[in-house]
Write a protein that holds these residues in place. Structure first.
Motif, PDB file in Angstrom:
ATOM      1  N   UNK A 107       0.684  -1.208  -0.105  1.00 18.45           N
ATOM      2  CA  UNK A 107       0.164  -0.207  -0.139  1.00 18.45           C
ATOM      3  C   UNK A 107       1.016   1.557  -0.382  1.00 18.45           C
ATOM      4  N   UNK A 108       2.134   0.939   0.488  1.00 17.39           N
ATOM      5  CA  UNK A 108       3.298   2.537   1.078  1.00 17.39           C
ATOM      6  C   UNK A 108       3.179   2.591  -0.182  1.00 17.39           C
ATOM      7  N   UNK A 109       3.627   1.522  -1.075  1.00 15.07           N
ATOM      8  CA  UNK A 109       4.723   1.426  -2.552  1.00 15.07           C
ATOM      9  C   UNK A 109       2.753   2.449  -3.075  1.00 15.07           C
ATOM     10  N   UNK A 147      12.295  -5.903  10.757  1.00 16.18           N
ATOM     11  CA  UNK A 147      11.824  -4.544  11.090  1.00 16.18           C
ATOM     12  C   UNK A 147      11.646  -4.250  10.136  1.00 16.18           C
ATOM     13  N   UNK A 148      12.983  -4.625   9.145  1.00 17.74           N
ATOM     14  CA  UNK A 148      12.391  -4.080   7.376  1.00 17.74           C
ATOM     15  C   UNK A 148      11.358  -4.207   6.851  1.00 17.74           C
ATOM     16  N   UNK A 272       2.303  -6.069  12.799  1.00 16.41           N
ATOM     17  CA  UNK A 272       1.480  -4.942  11.242  1.00 16.41           C
ATOM     18  C   UNK A 272       1.392  -3.538  11.834  1.00 16.41           C
ATOM     19  N   UNK A 273       0.981  -3.873  13.093  1.00 11.38           N
ATOM     20  CA  UNK A 273       0.821  -2.194  13.997  1.00 11.38           C
ATOM     21  C   UNK A 273       1.848  -2.098  14.222  1.00 11.38           C
ATOM     22  N   UNK A 274       3.066  -2.853  14.783  1.00 17.81           N
ATOM     23  CA  UNK A 274       3.891  -1.721  14.917  1.00 17.81           C
ATOM     24  C   UNK A 274       4.625  -0.874  13.504  1.00 17.81           C
ATOM     25  N   UNK A 278       4.615   3.151  12.718  1.00 19.71           N
ATOM     26  CA  UNK A 278       6.130   4.117  12.110  1.00 19.71           C
ATOM     27  C   UNK A 278       5.840   4.298  10.646  1.00 19.71           C
ATOM     28  N   UNK A 279       4.937   3.389   9.589  1.00 14.25           N
ATOM     29  CA  UNK A 279       5.144   3.819   8.233  1.00 14.25           C
ATOM     30  C   UNK A 279       4.000   4.507   7.653  1.00 14.25           C
TER      31      UNK A 279
END
Length: 310
Positions: A107-109, A147-148, A272-274, A278-279
């Motif tokens: 989604x971010x992409x 983390x990534x 996912x929530x983390x 952050x994103x």
């Protein structure tokens, strides 16, 4: 002045109410839905991906569902292209694009101006990661991937060191921002992150969802996919499928596999929530305390104000 296309986004962990929220918004705002889920793109992977059924859509068109076979790999770059084409198509027909899903990286992409490059192997990084795995252990290496990219980490077992390393290489270098600091927004987007502050409440809903999937025939679905030769595909490493392949092959107990599926889904929801925190610069909506109708009214009012401000 270049006016950006409005796009509404509904993200959140599994079992939190994304599908229903998206459909209700689309009904009231003349919208169509784009699935933001990395597994729902595959034909035949229906129950395990919580794919919306035809009788649940209430007549709302859904895009990027059932568009390829499980042995055809979906990349972030390809998803970006397909999703943006769907947004253009929906907007050209005077409708509101609404992205609904839980695969944050995909989604971010779509929302931000990322460019993709060919994935050449980074021998220096690979050597460093191999040393790190040898010294710190495979779980620490897997945590580095998580983390990534929580989505990729959820699909790869920590013991599969080479796949974990390759995924870190891709996550580290495969997506480059056009801006060095803050990413440029491709659309005028309003993002809602649905969640439940009471983790036990969310985990209970996840466990119930898994039980429902089993009752609906998830094991039969996995058996069909295995019989069609898809057992070793990347798609079948998704949560909901990788746990049941050994059962189909007679290598694991169904009850234990079901427990593993619940456990893996709960862990994935936490990651996912983390990641969303952050994103995504989104509006967080607590779905656990009030009724769906009350929560939806808050979301709808915010969207209506957002659309009217232009």
């Amino acid at each position: 002045m270049n006016v950006k296309q409005p796009v509404i986004v509904i993200v959140g962990p599994t079992a939190v109410g994304k599908t229903k929220t998206g459909i209700e918004l689309a009904k009231r705002l003349n919208g169509e839905i784009i699935s933001g889920d990395s597994v729902q793109v595959y034909r035949g992977m229906d129950i395990g991906s919580a794919k919306v059924r035809e009788d649940e859509t209430e007549g709302i068109p859904h895009h990027l569902i059932d568009i390829q076979e499980p042995d055809e790999e979906m990349s972030v770059a390809r998803f970006q292209t397909l999703a943006r084409a769907a947004i253009d198509d929906i907007a050209a027909r005077g409708k509101l694009p609404i992205i609904v899903g839980g695969t944050g990286l995909y989604i971010r992409s779509v929302l931000y101006d990322y460019q993709f490059t060919e994935q050449a192997e980074d021998k220096e990084l690979r050597a460093e990661l191999e040393r790190f795995a040898a010294e710190a252990g495979v779980d620490a290496l897997h945590d580095r991937l998580a983390h990534l990219s929580p989505e990729r980490a959820a699909q790869i077992h920590p013991n599969n060191v080479q796949r974990v390393i390759r995924a870190i290489e891709v996550a580290s270098s495969g997506m480059e921002q056009t801006q060095a600091s803050e990413p440029t927004s491709h659309y005028d987007s309003l993002i809602f992150v649905l969640h439940m502050e009471d983790r036990d409440q969310l985990y209970e809903r996840i466990d119930l969802r898994v039980d429902q999937m089993m009752e609906e025939g998830l094991l039969d679905e996995v058996e069909t996919l295995v019989s069609r030769g898809y057992a070793e595909t990347k798609a079948m490493q998704a949560i909901g499928y990788k746990e049941l392949v050994p059962v189909v092959r007679g290598q694991a107990d169904l009850s234990e596999a079901s427990d593993a599926l619940k456990r893996n889904t709960r862990r994935f929801a936490k990651r996912q929530l983390t990641w969303f925190r952050h994103q995504f610069d989104g509006v967080w909506v607590e779905m656990g305390r009030l009724s769906f109708e009350q929560n939806f009214k808050k979301i709808y009012d915010r969207v209506a104000g957002f659309l009217n401000q232009g």
